[in-house]
Structures are given as C-alpha cells and as structure tokens.
Design a protein around this motif. Structure first.
Motif, PDB file in Angstrom:
ATOM      1  N   ALA A  66       0.837  -1.201   0.000  1.00 61.48           N
ATOM      2  CA  ALA A  66       0.000   0.000   0.000  1.00 61.48           C
ATOM      3  C   ALA A  66       0.871   1.249   0.000  1.00 61.48           C
ATOM      4  CB  ALA A  66      -0.924  -0.006   1.212  1.00 61.48           C
ATOM      5  N   ASP A  67       0.393   2.284  -0.690  1.00 62.99           N
ATOM      6  CA  ASP A  67       1.188   3.503  -0.845  1.00 62.99           C
ATOM      7  C   ASP A  67       1.645   4.091   0.483  1.00 62.99           C
ATOM      8  OD1 ASP A  67       0.908   3.290  -3.535  1.00 62.99           O
ATOM      9  OD2 ASP A  67      -0.617   4.854  -3.740  1.00 62.99           O
ATOM     10  N   TRP A  68       0.742   4.097   1.465  1.00 60.92           N
ATOM     11  CA  TRP A  68       0.998   4.854   2.690  1.00 60.92           C
ATOM     12  C   TRP A  68       2.165   4.312   3.508  1.00 60.92           C
ATOM     13  CZ3 TRP A  68       0.674   2.067   7.196  1.00 60.92           C
ATOM     14  CH2 TRP A  68      -0.079   0.893   7.159  1.00 60.92           C
ATOM     15  N   VAL A  69       2.615   3.086   3.239  1.00 61.63           N
ATOM     16  CA  VAL A  69       3.728   2.544   4.027  1.00 61.63           C
ATOM     17  C   VAL A  69       5.081   3.068   3.548  1.00 61.63           C
ATOM     18  CG1 VAL A  69       2.425   0.438   4.473  1.00 61.63           C
ATOM     19  CG2 VAL A  69       4.084   0.473   2.619  1.00 61.63           C
ATOM     20  N   TYR A  70       5.103   3.785   2.444  1.00 60.85           N
ATOM     21  CA  TYR A  70       6.361   4.242   1.875  1.00 60.85           C
ATOM     22  C   TYR A  70       6.614   5.707   2.225  1.00 60.85           C
ATOM     23  CZ  TYR A  70       6.083  -0.050  -0.817  1.00 60.85           C
ATOM     24  OH  TYR A  70       5.988  -1.379  -1.181  1.00 60.85           O
ATOM     25  N   ALA A  71       7.827   5.993   2.650  1.00 63.10           N
ATOM     26  CA  ALA A  71       8.197   7.380   2.958  1.00 63.10           C
ATOM     27  C   ALA A  71       8.104   8.252   1.714  1.00 63.10           C
ATOM     28  CB  ALA A  71       9.618   7.419   3.533  1.00 63.10           C
ATOM     29  N   ALA A  72       8.351   7.655   0.538  1.00 58.83           N
ATOM     30  CA  ALA A  72       8.260   8.416  -0.710  1.00 58.83           C
ATOM     31  C   ALA A  72       6.845   8.943  -0.920  1.00 58.83           C
ATOM     32  CB  ALA A  72       8.674   7.535  -1.892  1.00 58.83           C
ATOM     33  N   CYS A  73       5.856   8.123  -0.572  1.00 56.69           N
ATOM     34  CA  CYS A  73       4.461   8.556  -0.695  1.00 56.69           C
ATOM     35  C   CYS A  73       4.168   9.682   0.286  1.00 56.69           C
ATOM     36  CB  CYS A  73       3.524   7.379  -0.453  1.00 56.69           C
ATOM     37  SG  CYS A  73       1.775   7.811  -0.455  1.00 56.69           S
ATOM     38  N   GLN A  74       4.637   9.550   1.491  1.00 56.66           N
ATOM     39  CA  GLN A  74       4.387  10.581   2.505  1.00 56.66           C
ATOM     40  C   GLN A  74       5.028  11.905   2.110  1.00 56.66           C
ATOM     41  OE1 GLN A  74       5.574   8.943   6.316  1.00 56.66           O
ATOM     42  NE2 GLN A  74       4.602   6.981   5.863  1.00 56.66           N
ATOM     43  N   ARG A  75       6.218  11.840   1.513  1.00 58.99           N
ATOM     44  CA  ARG A  75       6.871  13.076   1.084  1.00 58.99           C
ATOM     45  C   ARG A  75       6.075  13.773  -0.017  1.00 58.99           C
ATOM     46  NH1 ARG A  75      11.646   9.894   1.597  1.00 58.99           N
ATOM     47  NH2 ARG A  75      11.557   9.395  -0.637  1.00 58.99           N
ATOM     48  N   LEU A  76       5.647  13.005  -1.014  1.00 64.45           N
ATOM     49  CA  LEU A  76       4.952  13.613  -2.143  1.00 64.45           C
ATOM     50  C   LEU A  76       3.552  14.081  -1.755  1.00 64.45           C
ATOM     51  CD1 LEU A  76       5.262  14.403  -5.043  1.00 64.45           C
ATOM     52  CD2 LEU A  76       4.526  12.126  -5.739  1.00 64.45           C
ATOM     53  N   CYS A  77       2.868  13.296  -0.940  1.00 61.61           N
ATOM     54  CA  CYS A  77       1.504  13.663  -0.553  1.00 61.61           C
ATOM     55  C   CYS A  77       1.476  14.778   0.492  1.00 61.61           C
ATOM     56  CB  CYS A  77       0.748  12.443  -0.037  1.00 61.61           C
ATOM     57  SG  CYS A  77       0.317  11.277  -1.351  1.00 61.61           S
ATOM     58  N   SER A  78       2.628  15.122   1.047  1.00 66.00           N
ATOM     59  CA  SER A  78       2.670  16.260   1.958  1.00 66.00           C
ATOM     60  C   SER A  78       2.547  17.578   1.197  1.00 66.00           C
ATOM     61  CB  SER A  78       3.970  16.259   2.768  1.00 66.00           C
ATOM     62  OG  SER A  78       5.094  16.476   1.916  1.00 66.00           O
ATOM     63  N   VAL A  79       2.684  17.527  -0.105  1.00 69.03           N
ATOM     64  CA  VAL A  79       2.501  18.708  -0.954  1.00 69.03           C
ATOM     65  C   VAL A  79       1.011  18.863  -1.210  1.00 69.03           C
ATOM     66  CG1 VAL A  79       3.064  19.787  -3.157  1.00 69.03           C
ATOM     67  CG2 VAL A  79       4.745  18.316  -2.015  1.00 69.03           C
ATOM     68  N   ALA A  80       0.420  19.937  -0.695  1.00 66.51           N
ATOM     69  CA  ALA A  80      -1.028  20.125  -0.801  1.00 66.51           C
ATOM     70  C   ALA A  80      -1.502  20.099  -2.246  1.00 66.51           C
ATOM     71  CB  ALA A  80      -1.437  21.442  -0.137  1.00 66.51           C
ATOM     72  N   GLN A  81      -0.678  20.598  -3.141  1.00 66.09           N
ATOM     73  CA  GLN A  81      -1.042  20.656  -4.553  1.00 66.09           C
ATOM     74  C   GLN A  81      -1.123  19.267  -5.178  1.00 66.09           C
ATOM     75  OE1 GLN A  81       1.796  22.996  -6.650  1.00 66.09           O
ATOM     76  NE2 GLN A  81       0.895  22.679  -8.670  1.00 66.09           N
ATOM     77  N   ALA A  82      -0.319  18.308  -4.689  1.00 70.22           N
ATOM     78  CA  ALA A  82      -0.249  16.990  -5.315  1.00 70.22           C
ATOM     79  C   ALA A  82      -1.215  15.979  -4.716  1.00 70.22           C
ATOM     80  CB  ALA A  82       1.183  16.454  -5.209  1.00 70.22           C
ATOM     81  N   LYS A  83      -1.476  16.066  -3.428  1.00 66.51           N
ATOM     82  CA  LYS A  83      -2.224  15.021  -2.736  1.00 66.51           C
ATOM     83  C   LYS A  83      -3.592  14.721  -3.347  1.00 66.51           C
ATOM     84  CE  LYS A  83      -3.425  13.441   1.925  1.00 66.51           C
ATOM     85  NZ  LYS A  83      -4.752  12.913   1.566  1.00 66.51           N
ATOM     86  N   PRO A  84      -4.427  15.717  -3.674  1.00 65.58           N
ATOM     87  CA  PRO A  84      -5.756  15.385  -4.209  1.00 65.58           C
ATOM     88  C   PRO A  84      -5.703  14.580  -5.500  1.00 65.58           C
ATOM     89  CG  PRO A  84      -5.643  17.697  -3.566  1.00 65.58           C
ATOM     90  CD  PRO A  84      -4.247  17.173  -3.527  1.00 65.58           C
ATOM     91  N   TYR A  85      -4.700  14.808  -6.321  1.00 67.22           N
ATOM     92  CA  TYR A  85      -4.620  14.108  -7.600  1.00 67.22           C
ATOM     93  C   TYR A  85      -4.146  12.673  -7.402  1.00 67.22           C
ATOM     94  CZ  TYR A  85      -4.943  18.964  -8.946  1.00 67.22           C
ATOM     95  OH  TYR A  85      -5.357  20.267  -9.056  1.00 67.22           O
ATOM     96  N   LEU A  86      -3.201  12.481  -6.490  1.00 58.57           N
ATOM     97  CA  LEU A  86      -2.692  11.133  -6.245  1.00 58.57           C
ATOM     98  C   LEU A  86      -3.715  10.286  -5.505  1.00 58.57           C
ATOM     99  CD1 LEU A  86       0.953  12.056  -5.218  1.00 58.57           C
ATOM    100  CD2 LEU A  86       0.098  11.377  -7.462  1.00 58.57           C
ATOM    101  N   ASP A  87      -4.512  10.905  -4.640  1.00 59.76           N
ATOM    102  CA  ASP A  87      -5.507  10.160  -3.871  1.00 59.76           C
ATOM    103  C   ASP A  87      -6.626   9.605  -4.745  1.00 59.76           C
ATOM    104  OD1 ASP A  87      -4.208  10.505  -1.527  1.00 59.76           O
ATOM    105  OD2 ASP A  87      -5.489  12.103  -0.752  1.00 59.76           O
ATOM    106  N   ARG A  88      -6.833  10.182  -5.930  1.00 57.33           N
ATOM    107  CA  ARG A  88      -7.931   9.746  -6.781  1.00 57.33           C
ATOM    108  C   ARG A  88      -7.701   8.362  -7.350  1.00 57.33           C
ATOM    109  NH1 ARG A  88      -9.284  13.279 -11.567  1.00 57.33           N
ATOM    110  NH2 ARG A  88     -11.176  12.018 -11.506  1.00 57.33           N
ATOM    111  N   PHE A  89      -6.427   7.962  -7.514  1.00 52.11           N
ATOM    112  CA  PHE A  89      -6.114   6.739  -8.236  1.00 52.11           C
ATOM    113  C   PHE A  89      -6.096   5.546  -7.287  1.00 52.11           C
ATOM    114  CE2 PHE A  89      -3.482   9.853 -10.890  1.00 52.11           C
ATOM    115  CZ  PHE A  89      -4.573  10.175 -11.673  1.00 52.11           C
ATOM    116  N   ILE A  90      -7.020   4.622  -7.493  1.00 49.75           N
ATOM    117  CA  ILE A  90      -7.107   3.432  -6.654  1.00 49.75           C
ATOM    118  C   ILE A  90      -6.019   2.432  -7.033  1.00 49.75           C
ATOM    119  CG2 ILE A  90      -8.543   1.425  -6.111  1.00 49.75           C
ATOM    120  CD1 ILE A  90     -10.975   3.222  -6.391  1.00 49.75           C
ATOM    121  N   GLN A  91      -5.838   2.223  -8.328  1.00 48.75           N
ATOM    122  CA  GLN A  91      -4.907   1.207  -8.797  1.00 48.75           C
ATOM    123  C   GLN A  91      -3.460   1.721  -8.731  1.00 48.75           C
ATOM    124  OE1 GLN A  91      -5.977  -1.919  -9.718  1.00 48.75           O
ATOM    125  NE2 GLN A  91      -7.961  -1.183  -9.000  1.00 48.75           N
TER     126      GLN A  91
END
Length: 690
Positions: free
Chosen positions: A468-493
């Motif tokens: 799952a994405d959330w276990v990776y520090a790379a995901c946490q770094r990228l999703c900490s950007v307010a501009q990026a998080k809504p777009y990445l959260d949309r994708f289930i696969q």
C-alpha cells in the motif's frame, strides 16, 4: 434535425423485445417507467415554491455579526477536496462581489490550491482599481445538475456579477435520463452516426436549459453574467481508439493503415499520408477520432490552419461515441459552444468570453502552449482567460474604460508550476497520450524547478512497489505537498504507465540521476525459487482502456485480463539474468471457435508461437537466461486479428449494460489472460500450476 423526442417510443420497442426474453427485471422496470412517463405527460406536476436555501455548495448558511455568512459544513467534509479551500464566505460588504462558478478548469486543475483562476481574477481587478472580491464556487467534476443547483442558490450570496466557466462536463453520460439512454441503445448496433446525432441533440437541449437558467438568474438579480466558452486542446490531444465493434471486420486493416500514415507523417511524406488517411476514412466511415486528428496534423504540416482546425474539431466531436464507454475525456463540443454563443447573444445581461476565438487569435490551432491536457489550462492559458474576463467586468465600474485594463503577471511560483507540469505528465500518461507529450511536461517541470526530480523518483518508487502507498516514505513526502495530494488520492490502482517511466528517464539531465533511476526500477528483484511474479500485476502495464480502473476497482466485473490492443506488453525488472519458466493461461475472446496463432516475444525476439481458440489453454514455457537481461525485460503477446463482426449475444450484453447506465465495452477484444506467472526455473510445477 430529428423530430420531437417521444420518450415512450424507445421504451416500448425495447419492452416488446424484453417480453420475449428471460430478463424480467428490466421488463418490470420498463413497465414502471412507461407508467411514470404516461402519468407525467397527462398530469404535469403543479409548480412548487422553491425550497428554503440553507447552504450554497458545501457552505452552510449561518448568522454572523455583519449579516448572513456561509461556513464550510463538516457534514460535507468528504467533498471539501473538490472545492475551494475556504472555511468561510463572509457577509456581503460594500465591495463588488463576483461569484465565480465552474468545473475543474475554473478550479485551476493541477495548480489548485496553490494558485487558482479566481484568486488571480481578484488580483487583476484590485490592481486595476476595482474594489472587488471573487467568491470561488468552482468545483472539480461539477456536473450539469450541480451547476443548476448552484445557480438556484447563488442569490443568497448577493452577487454583483456572475462568471460561469463550464461546459466540459456536459457531455458526460451522467446527464442522460433513462429514456434518453434507451434511445441511444436503439442506435448502437447499426447506426453509430445516429448515436452521435441523438447525443448531440441531448447536449444542445442541456446547454439550452443551463444557459437559460444563467440568463434568468442574471435578469432576476439585475446583474451582469459572463459565460466563458471552453476550448479543447485541438493540436496535441489524441483520442487514440480503434474502431468500435459495430464497425465490422476492419480492425487489422485499420491499424495497419494507421501505422503507415503515422510513419508517413513523421517522415514528411505528406502526399502518401493523405492517401493512407483517405483509405482509413473509408474503413471507419469517419467514426474514429484518430483519423480526423491525423488529418488535422497533415493540414498543420502544410500550414493550412483553418482546414487543420476543422479536422481537429471533427476528431474532438466524433469521439462522443466514447461517452458510452466512460473513456471520453471531458470536452466542450461545437454543439455546446454554438448553443452558448447563440443563447447568450439573445440577452443584454449576458456576455461571453469566447476562449476558442481568444486562443485562435494568438496560436491558430491551440495546443500545449495553453493546455496541460485535454482542457485544463497552463499558466499562460489561465492568464489569457482571466484578463479577458476582467475586461468584461469593467461594466461594474463604468468610469474605467475596458481598453485601459493593465495586464498583471500571474503570481505562480516556479515550484508550483513545476509540480503542475509533473502532475500533468502523470495524468496524460493514464489517458494514453504519446511519450513525446509526457516528455514535454517532464522537461518543462525540470526547467522550472530542478529539484522536482526528487518528486519524480518518489512517485515511481511508491507507485511501482507492491505494498500500500501509505507505508512508503516516498508517498508521505509527495503527498505532503497540498497541490499533489488530491490528484494522487484519486487513483485506486497502483500503476505507472511504462511510457511515463521512459519519459521521466529520458528527461533526467544528469547521468548520475539516470543511473539512480535504473537502480530504483530494479527494486522489484528477480523472483526467488519459492516465489512467482504475476505479470498481470505489472505496475507499468496500462492502456487508455484501463482508465476506468483507476477510480473503481473493477467497473466491468472482469475476472481476468482482456487485451484491447493487438499487442499486450508486460515488463519484468531483473537485477540479473537467470533461467525462468512461464505459466500462462489464455484464450481468444468468446465466439472464436477456429484455432489462430499467437506469438509470445521477449525483448522483441520470438519466444514461442502457439494456437488458441475460445477455450482456456494452459502453457508452460521455459525461458533461457541468455534471452533475459539486467534491467527492464518486456514480454509481448501478439494476438490475431479481432475477427469478424461481434456476435449478437455479446452486442446485446453491452447494450443491456448501457441501459443500466453501467460501464460498457464497445471496442474489439483480441485475447484474454487469466494468469501470467513467471518464476525461477527450479520453481516446482505444483506451485506454478495454473
């Protein structure tokens, strides 16, 4: 123009057929629909008083110290990400209030929430001596019914002007009524041209109603309204679909001609390309958007701007056939654009900002200069539109001449714009856009903000990894950007299309970065003796036909992989070459009884050819170490032609799905795979059993 639509006729026709089938549930629903339609025609409901307004969008009406305020509702918190990140809409003051409504283009998709068109409009007005505020009611994914609802409540905000930037989402199938869906069902088997005509009539009626409501709202409130007519990325967007199943046995010939025309265009052989495109049009009857878009590219190569625009617009609009499959990107077809122009011209209170005309004046056929994808705007595109709107709003301050409007630089930080371009590269890759377009956005992102490379690494790392994405520090770094998080959260696969991976690598400016990127890809190491890799879970395998899967786990309820293209490619990163074995279970689509040859290739070399029919077949295929390589290995399955016209049973199944307003599949299938395992050569036969 067809005669007046009678909603009873398609229902009665389909009901008659249902009564001779076993589908009693749908027959009962049609009986109930007939009753409701007949009752509605005979006894239209009396007009009712409008309900009391207690909220506008996601903001609830509350009393405040200076008057009525609107506070963001906690009950609507799940929808906050689609709207402006504003906690409170204050009570009306002495300042001129402009209410900004619209869809994701108006929201500032890719830039939101760091920079939005509404914020920029307010800045332009204030720097031009307008004491004005802009209330941002734009919403990502705003549907026609939601726009109508907003218009019915907007008076609560006491606006001095309305700006409506909408029309791209009006051609989604969600606005169709059940009777209209059934009328479209009547057209699909043999009359695709009629499908487009009927759908266009629906869009025209919808646009008439919405523009009429905008006009009525402006006249009731005694305020000006500005409608922004959307434009489409004509020059650079590609709807690269094959002919649909009702086009008959043309798939292989069509694809061969298409590939030939593409090669000829790239080589500058324009006369030969024109001949190939003419042959293509005879095959697909001008019902494949790709043909029209390639014709537009041919005209551009000849510097024929107007014929190019006409061809690109034809490709944009004939793609409405894809609306039934939910793979149609949002767009504003000509029928909607013209309806907005015509209806707005009939009211003195309604003006338009004609974006197609604005962009044509500056660029001829608009492309990546103004667009991030199919319709969302670049920073320059936002600036052009916002300044045009501000100029129209000069009516709020008559003493200020419209011609004296001073242009204001768009205050977007380089990092914000770079992130927007990288997000656009991701998004375009999921829509099956060419690698050259993805490289354009990646290159632009790196040139604006070189440190964006780290975000590219982060994205590929956590999206290609198995957990799952959330276990990776790379995901946490990228999703900490307010501009990026809504777009990445949309994708289930968990997907990273291979062409995006290649585009990122190609644009990395330093050799050390490319080496580091290659090492990252090899984190998915070769399978050990006790494990097997399922290539159907390949995170790099993705085509536009899989696009609905990004947002739903399995919209077509498929239990296996279906190949929608004549070649299916799967990748396997290896840190070293070692003997392996493939366990493959596959078949041709239902309805194929004759045996046909299928070829499996590894890194472009033939590995095995075998015959298949419509029954599942299990294969065990050894792979010598010398055929593999360190890095990305590509397994490609080359399927036979899609075959003759699909049988009536399959066609009826898809029409029934459309009737239920579900995802359907109108494009040819070439093959199906239930399992594609690869393991070390000494992996036991029992464990690798299919």
């Amino acid at each position: 123009m067809p005669g007046k639509f009678d909603p009873l006729k398609p229902v009665v026709r389909r009901l008659a057929r249902r009564l001779n089938s076993e589908d009693a549930g749908i027959a009962l629903a049609q009986f109930q629909l007939l009753k409701l339609l007949a009752q509605g025609a005979a006894n239209p409901p009396p007009p009712s008083a409008p309900p009391a307004v207690d909220r506008v969008g996601i903001w609830e009406k509350k009393p405040g110290p200076s008057g009525t305020e609107f506070i963001r509702s906690v009950k609507a918190s799940a929808d906050w990400c689609f709207w402006a990140d504003i906690e409170r809409i204050p009570a009306k003051s002495a300042r001129k209030r402009i209410v900004w409504l619209g869809e994701s283009v108006a929201r500032g998709y890719f830039f939101d929430p760091e920079a939005t068109p509404a914020q920029f409009l307010e800045s332009v007005l204030q720097q031009n001596a307008h004491d004005a505020e802009v209330i941002d009611l734009a919403k990502n994914g705003l549907q026609p019914g939601e726009l109508s609802q907003l218009l019915s409540t907007v008076a609560e905000l006491q606006p001095d002007a309305l700006v409506v930037f909408a029309g791209n989402n009006w051609c989604s199938g969600s606005s169709l009524s059940f009777p209209e869906l059934m009328q479209l069902c009547e057209c699909l088997p043999e009359r695709p041209e009629e499908f487009i005509a009927q759908f266009s009539r629906h869009l025209q009626n919808l646009a008439e109603r919405l523009v009429g409501q905008i006009t009525a709202t402006a006249e009731k409130l005694g305020i000006p309204a500005i409608i922004v007519v959307p434009e489409f990325n004509l020059a650079d967007w590609r709807d690269d679909w094959p002919p649909a199943i009702f086009s008959g046995n043309i798939d292989t010939r069509w694809r061969t001609l298409k590939a030939r025309a593409e090669t000829q265009l790239a080589a500058g052989q324009l006369a030969a390309a024109q001949a190939s495109l003419n042959a293509l049009a005879k095959l697909d009857h001008n019902l494949a958007p790709t043909t029209a878009q390639m014709r537009g590219a041919l005209h551009l190569a000849r510097q024929q701007t107007e014929p190019a625009r006409a061809a690109f617009e034809q490709g944009r609009d004939v793609a409405l056939l894809g609306a039934s499959n939910r793979i149609l990107s949002p767009r504003c077809p000509r029928i909607i654009q013209d309806t907005i122009r015509r209806r707005a011209a009939a009211s003195a209170r309604v003006q338009i900002v004609d974006v197609p005309a604005l962009f044509a004046a500056q660029a001829g056929v608009p492309g990546n200069r103004f667009f991030m994808d199919y319709c969302h705007l670049t920073a320059e595109g936002i600036s052009v539109v916002v300044h045009a709107v501000a100029q129209q709003l000069s009516v709020l301050r008559p003493e200020t001449a419209a011609a004296s409007l001073q242009r204001v630089p768009l205050p977007i930080a380089a990092r914000t714009e770079a992130i927007a371009h990288f997000l656009a590269a991701i998004y375009n890759s999921f829509w099956g856009q060419p690698q050259s377009l993805l490289q354009h956005h990646c290159t632009r992102a790196i040139s604006l903000y070189p440190a964006i490379v780290e975000s590219m690494f982060d994205f590929v790392e956590f999206r290609s990894a198995p957990r799952a994405d959330w276990v990776y520090a790379a995901c946490q770094r990228l999703c900490s950007v307010a501009q990026a998080k809504p777009y990445l959260d949309r994708f289930i696969q968990k997907k990273v299309p291979l062409r995006l991976v290649l585009a990122i690598r190609q644009t990395l400016p330093r050799a050390a970065q490319r080496k580091r990127f290659d090492t990252l890809l090899l984190k998915r190491a070769a399978p050990a003796a006790s494990t097997a890799v399922n290539l159907l879970d390949d995170p790099f395998h993705f085509t536009v036909h899989h696009f609905p899967l990004l947002f739903r786990s399995n919209p077509l309820n498929l239990a296996h992989y279906v190949a929608k293209d004549p070649t299916s490619e799967f990748t396997l990163p290896l840190s070293r070459a070692t003997p392996m074995r493939i366990a493959l279970c596959c078949r041709l689509p239902l309805g194929h009884t004759a045996n046909k040859e299928v070829t499996l290739k590894l890194n472009g070399r033939r590995l095995r050819s075998f015959t298949l029919n419509g029954r599942w077949q299990k294969l065990s295929i050894p792979v010598a170490a010398r055929l593999l390589k360190k890095g990305l290995n590509t397994f490609s399955i080359h399927w036979p032609a899609a075959g003759p016209r699909v049988n009536q049973a399959l066609l009826t199944r898809e029409i029934n799905r459309l009737e239920r307003d579900r995802f359907i599949d109108l494009f040819p299938s070439h093959g199906e795979i239930s399992q594609f395992l690869i393991s070390a050569a000494d992996f036991s036969a029992q464990s690798a059993k299919v």
